[in-house]
Design a protein around this motif. Structure first.
Motif, PDB file in Angstrom:
ATOM      1  N   GLY A  72       0.776  -1.236   0.000  1.00  0.00           N
ATOM      2  CA  GLY A  72       0.000   0.000   0.000  1.00  0.00           C
ATOM      3  C   GLY A  72       0.804   1.280   0.000  1.00  0.00           C
ATOM      4  O   GLY A  72       0.236   2.372   0.120  1.00  0.00           O
ATOM      5  N   ARG A  73       2.143   1.187  -0.135  1.00  0.00           N
ATOM      6  CA  ARG A  73       2.976   2.388  -0.109  1.00  0.00           C
ATOM      7  C   ARG A  73       3.916   2.416  -1.304  1.00  0.00           C
ATOM      8  O   ARG A  73       4.200   1.390  -1.923  1.00  0.00           O
ATOM      9  N   VAL A  74       4.415   3.626  -1.612  1.00  0.00           N
ATOM     10  CA  VAL A  74       5.344   3.822  -2.715  1.00  0.00           C
ATOM     11  C   VAL A  74       6.732   4.105  -2.138  1.00  0.00           C
ATOM     12  O   VAL A  74       6.891   4.940  -1.241  1.00  0.00           O
ATOM     13  N   TYR A  75       7.737   3.390  -2.662  1.00  0.00           N
ATOM     14  CA  TYR A  75       9.112   3.540  -2.189  1.00  0.00           C
ATOM     15  C   TYR A  75      10.050   3.787  -3.365  1.00  0.00           C
ATOM     16  O   TYR A  75       9.810   3.286  -4.469  1.00  0.00           O
ATOM     17  N   LYS A  76      11.124   4.513  -3.115  1.00  0.00           N
ATOM     18  CA  LYS A  76      12.240   4.541  -4.058  1.00  0.00           C
ATOM     19  C   LYS A  76      13.157   3.374  -3.722  1.00  0.00           C
ATOM     20  O   LYS A  76      13.409   3.108  -2.541  1.00  0.00           O
ATOM     21  N   ALA A  77      13.646   2.672  -4.746  1.00  0.00           N
ATOM     22  CA  ALA A  77      14.555   1.544  -4.533  1.00  0.00           C
ATOM     23  C   ALA A  77      15.944   2.102  -4.236  1.00  0.00           C
ATOM     24  O   ALA A  77      16.852   2.082  -5.074  1.00  0.00           O
ATOM     25  N   ALA A  78      16.100   2.623  -3.022  1.00  0.00           N
ATOM     26  CA  ALA A  78      17.333   3.287  -2.615  1.00  0.00           C
ATOM     27  C   ALA A  78      17.511   3.129  -1.116  1.00  0.00           C
ATOM     28  O   ALA A  78      16.535   3.014  -0.369  1.00  0.00           O
ATOM     29  N   ILE A  79      18.770   3.103  -0.681  1.00  0.00           N
ATOM     30  CA  ILE A  79      19.108   2.937   0.727  1.00  0.00           C
ATOM     31  C   ILE A  79      20.184   3.956   1.069  1.00  0.00           C
ATOM     32  O   ILE A  79      21.171   4.105   0.347  1.00  0.00           O
ATOM     33  N   THR A  80      19.992   4.636   2.187  1.00  0.00           N
ATOM     34  CA  THR A  80      21.019   5.534   2.698  1.00  0.00           C
ATOM     35  C   THR A  80      21.684   4.878   3.897  1.00  0.00           C
ATOM     36  O   THR A  80      21.033   4.578   4.897  1.00  0.00           O
ATOM     37  N   GLY A  81      22.969   4.604   3.770  1.00  0.00           N
ATOM     38  CA  GLY A  81      23.728   4.011   4.867  1.00  0.00           C
ATOM     39  C   GLY A  81      25.019   4.776   5.015  1.00  0.00           C
ATOM     40  O   GLY A  81      25.017   6.005   5.147  1.00  0.00           O
ATOM     41  N   LYS A  82      26.150   4.053   4.939  1.00  0.00           N
ATOM     42  CA  LYS A  82      27.440   4.734   4.911  1.00  0.00           C
ATOM     43  C   LYS A  82      27.614   5.489   3.603  1.00  0.00           C
ATOM     44  O   LYS A  82      28.438   6.385   3.486  1.00  0.00           O
ATOM     45  N   GLY A  83      26.839   5.079   2.605  1.00  0.00           N
ATOM     46  CA  GLY A  83      26.805   5.760   1.320  1.00  0.00           C
ATOM     47  C   GLY A  83      25.371   5.765   0.826  1.00  0.00           C
ATOM     48  O   GLY A  83      24.442   5.417   1.558  1.00  0.00           O
ATOM     49  N   PHE A  84      25.189   6.165  -0.430  1.00  0.00           N
ATOM     50  CA  PHE A  84      23.851   6.181  -1.017  1.00  0.00           C
ATOM     51  C   PHE A  84      23.790   5.121  -2.098  1.00  0.00           C
ATOM     52  O   PHE A  84      24.557   5.140  -3.062  1.00  0.00           O
ATOM     53  N   TYR A  85      22.888   4.171  -1.933  1.00  0.00           N
ATOM     54  CA  TYR A  85      22.736   3.034  -2.821  1.00  0.00           C
ATOM     55  C   TYR A  85      21.384   3.123  -3.512  1.00  0.00           C
ATOM     56  O   TYR A  85      20.380   3.408  -2.857  1.00  0.00           O
ATOM     57  N   LYS A  86      21.350   2.842  -4.810  1.00  0.00           N
ATOM     58  CA  LYS A  86      20.053   2.798  -5.467  1.00  0.00           C
ATOM     59  C   LYS A  86      20.107   1.919  -6.708  1.00  0.00           C
ATOM     60  O   LYS A  86      21.187   1.675  -7.280  1.00  0.00           O
ATOM     61  N   LEU A  87      18.918   1.446  -7.112  1.00  0.00           N
ATOM     62  CA  LEU A  87      18.779   0.778  -8.391  1.00  0.00           C
ATOM     63  C   LEU A  87      18.617   1.826  -9.477  1.00  0.00           C
ATOM     64  O   LEU A  87      17.887   2.814  -9.305  1.00  0.00           O
ATOM     65  N   VAL A  88      19.304   1.614 -10.582  1.00  0.00           N
ATOM     66  CA  VAL A  88      19.218   2.504 -11.736  1.00  0.00           C
ATOM     67  C   VAL A  88      18.400   1.787 -12.818  1.00  0.00           C
ATOM     68  O   VAL A  88      18.615   0.599 -13.067  1.00  0.00           O
ATOM     69  N   PRO A  89      17.460   2.485 -13.476  1.00  0.00           N
ATOM     70  CA  PRO A  89      16.523   1.817 -14.387  1.00  0.00           C
ATOM     71  C   PRO A  89      17.083   1.470 -15.757  1.00  0.00           C
ATOM     72  O   PRO A  89      16.486   1.779 -16.789  1.00  0.00           O
ATOM     73  N   THR A  90      18.249   0.820 -15.786  1.00  0.00           N
ATOM     74  CA  THR A  90      18.655   0.121 -17.002  1.00  0.00           C
ATOM     75  C   THR A  90      17.871  -1.183 -17.043  1.00  0.00           C
ATOM     76  O   THR A  90      17.214  -1.555 -16.070  1.00  0.00           O
ATOM     77  N   ILE A  91      17.911  -1.888 -18.155  1.00  0.00           N
ATOM     78  CA  ILE A  91      17.213  -3.169 -18.253  1.00  0.00           C
ATOM     79  C   ILE A  91      18.231  -4.251 -18.554  1.00  0.00           C
ATOM     80  O   ILE A  91      18.773  -4.288 -19.658  1.00  0.00           O
ATOM     81  N   PRO A  92      18.517  -5.163 -17.614  1.00  0.00           N
ATOM     82  CA  PRO A  92      18.029  -5.144 -16.227  1.00  0.00           C
ATOM     83  C   PRO A  92      18.708  -4.042 -15.425  1.00  0.00           C
ATOM     84  O   PRO A  92      19.683  -3.449 -15.888  1.00  0.00           O
ATOM     85  N   THR A  94      20.892  -1.800 -12.863  1.00  0.00           N
ATOM     86  CA  THR A  94      22.205  -1.884 -12.236  1.00  0.00           C
ATOM     87  C   THR A  94      22.113  -1.195 -10.884  1.00  0.00           C
ATOM     88  O   THR A  94      21.101  -0.565 -10.551  1.00  0.00           O
ATOM     89  N   ILE A  95      23.168  -1.349 -10.098  1.00  0.00           N
ATOM     90  CA  ILE A  95      23.213  -0.716  -8.791  1.00  0.00           C
ATOM     91  C   ILE A  95      24.212   0.437  -8.856  1.00  0.00           C
ATOM     92  O   ILE A  95      25.247   0.331  -9.509  1.00  0.00           O
ATOM     93  N   GLU A  96      23.866   1.521  -8.208  1.00  0.00           N
ATOM     94  CA  GLU A  96      24.732   2.700  -8.167  1.00  0.00           C
ATOM     95  C   GLU A  96      25.041   3.004  -6.717  1.00  0.00           C
ATOM     96  O   GLU A  96      24.133   3.092  -5.881  1.00  0.00           O
ATOM     97  N   ILE A  97      26.330   3.140  -6.408  1.00  0.00           N
ATOM     98  CA  ILE A  97      26.765   3.446  -5.049  1.00  0.00           C
ATOM     99  C   ILE A  97      27.540   4.749  -5.082  1.00  0.00           C
ATOM    100  O   ILE A  97      28.569   4.856  -5.748  1.00  0.00           O
ATOM    101  N   ASN A  98      26.993   5.747  -4.415  1.00  0.00           N
ATOM    102  CA  ASN A  98      27.616   7.082  -4.398  1.00  0.00           C
ATOM    103  C   ASN A  98      27.902   7.575  -5.814  1.00  0.00           C
ATOM    104  O   ASN A  98      28.961   8.147  -6.089  1.00  0.00           O
ATOM    105  N   GLY A  99      26.955   7.324  -6.705  1.00  0.00           N
ATOM    106  CA  GLY A  99      27.064   7.822  -8.071  1.00  0.00           C
ATOM    107  C   GLY A  99      27.870   6.954  -9.016  1.00  0.00           C
ATOM    108  O   GLY A  99      27.976   7.269 -10.202  1.00  0.00           O
TER     109      GLY A  99
END
Length: 286
Positions: A72-92, A94-99
């Motif tokens: 029932g909620r909307v999330y960005k596929a991203a995590i903030t920890g020691k750095g910033f992690y997110k999924l990038v919408p390539t197909i399939p 990829t993961i991006e860590i601190n850019g």
């Protein structure tokens, strides 16, 4: 489906129409489509979740992120920890860590890049493969699809969490032929018995981030755990080669030979190096 995924192009398609829209909601992992209804300024997803128009408009403007709808909620596929992690919408994805992207995305997509790497060592039915640096697990999944049992190592819990979110990584956790070890590959590899693996696929972070994984000491450990005749692929990339005439692959090849590997050569399409451990016969003096 335990989650529905949206990217910027998907959100823009929703905004084009006042009525129902059919969309793929699993980042094109399959060809399946789902119907999203529109009720005034809300979009109604198959599980009944209502997403306001302004949220869809925000997703439409963000072409560098993946979003998902769950419980029932909307999330960005991203995590903030020691750095910033997110999924990038390539197909399939990829993961991006601190850019910094963890897969090749120029001239080749992450899936084809993975297949190029795995093709260099051709895992077979019944073989045991070590994948030293899991990431989103595409290498481990591809090797397991070829019949191998795979042990894969990942140092960062945040990366494992993004893999759990990513639909393209699902087989890591459901296939039954992949074992994930949380830890530093440099330390974990020391704990394996001699001659445990038929194949090692070594795809480490860039040298500046994980220099110990390019060391002769580490290569000797990989040599030790490979069976006689075992194959190694080592992704290196070509950082600095274009502008500084720096050849990191050359240094890698020299250290692999010093560690005992033979048949060491470049594989340009995979931006890496292949090598093998000599068979027992070849190790004998002539």
């Amino acid at each position: 489906m335990d989650a529905y995924f949206l990217t910027s192009p998907d959100a823009r398609r929703l905004l084009l129409f006042n009525g129902p829209v059919k969309l793929n909601l699993d980042l094109r992992k399959t060809n399946r489509t789902w119907m999203i209804d529109r009720d005034g300024n809300e979009f109604v997803f198959p599980d009944g979740t209502r997403v306001p128009k302004e949220v869809i408009e925000k997703i439409a403007r963000d072409d560098k992120s993946v979003y998902f709808i769950k419980n029932g909620r909307v999330y960005k596929a991203a995590i903030t920890g020691k750095g910033f992690y997110k999924l990038v919408p390539t197909i399939p994805p990829t993961i991006e860590i601190n850019g910094i992207r963890m897969h090749r995305t120029k001239e080749v997509n992450p899936l084809q890049d993975t297949r190029n790497k795995v093709n260099t060592v051709k895992p077979k039915e019944g073989e045991t493969v070590l994948d030293t640096c899991m990431g989103l697990g595409y290498t481990a999944i591809e090797a397991s699809k070829r019949g191998a049992y795979v042990i894969t190592i990942e140092k960062d819990p945040n990366v494992i969490e993004l893999a759990r979110i990513n639909p393209w990584s699902r087989e890591l956790f459901t296939g039954g032929k992949i074992q994930i070890i949380l830890g530093d590959a440099f330390e974990v590899v020391r704990k394996f018995n001699d001659e445990s693996f038929d194949v090692v696929i070594h795809d480490p972070p860039r040298f500046s981030l994980a220099g110990q994984l390019y060391s002769e000491e580490f290569y000797r450990e990989l040599f030790r755990i490979l069976k006689p005749g075992g194959r190694l692929f080592h992704y290196v990339g070509n950082p600095g080669r274009k502008y500084r005439r720096k050849d990191l692959q050359k240094g890698v090849m020299e250290r692999l030979r010093k560690a005992g590997f033979v048949g060491v050569k470049r594989v340009e399409e995979a931006l890496g190096v292949v090598a093998r451990k000599p068979s027992i016969i070849r190790e004998q003096s002539p």
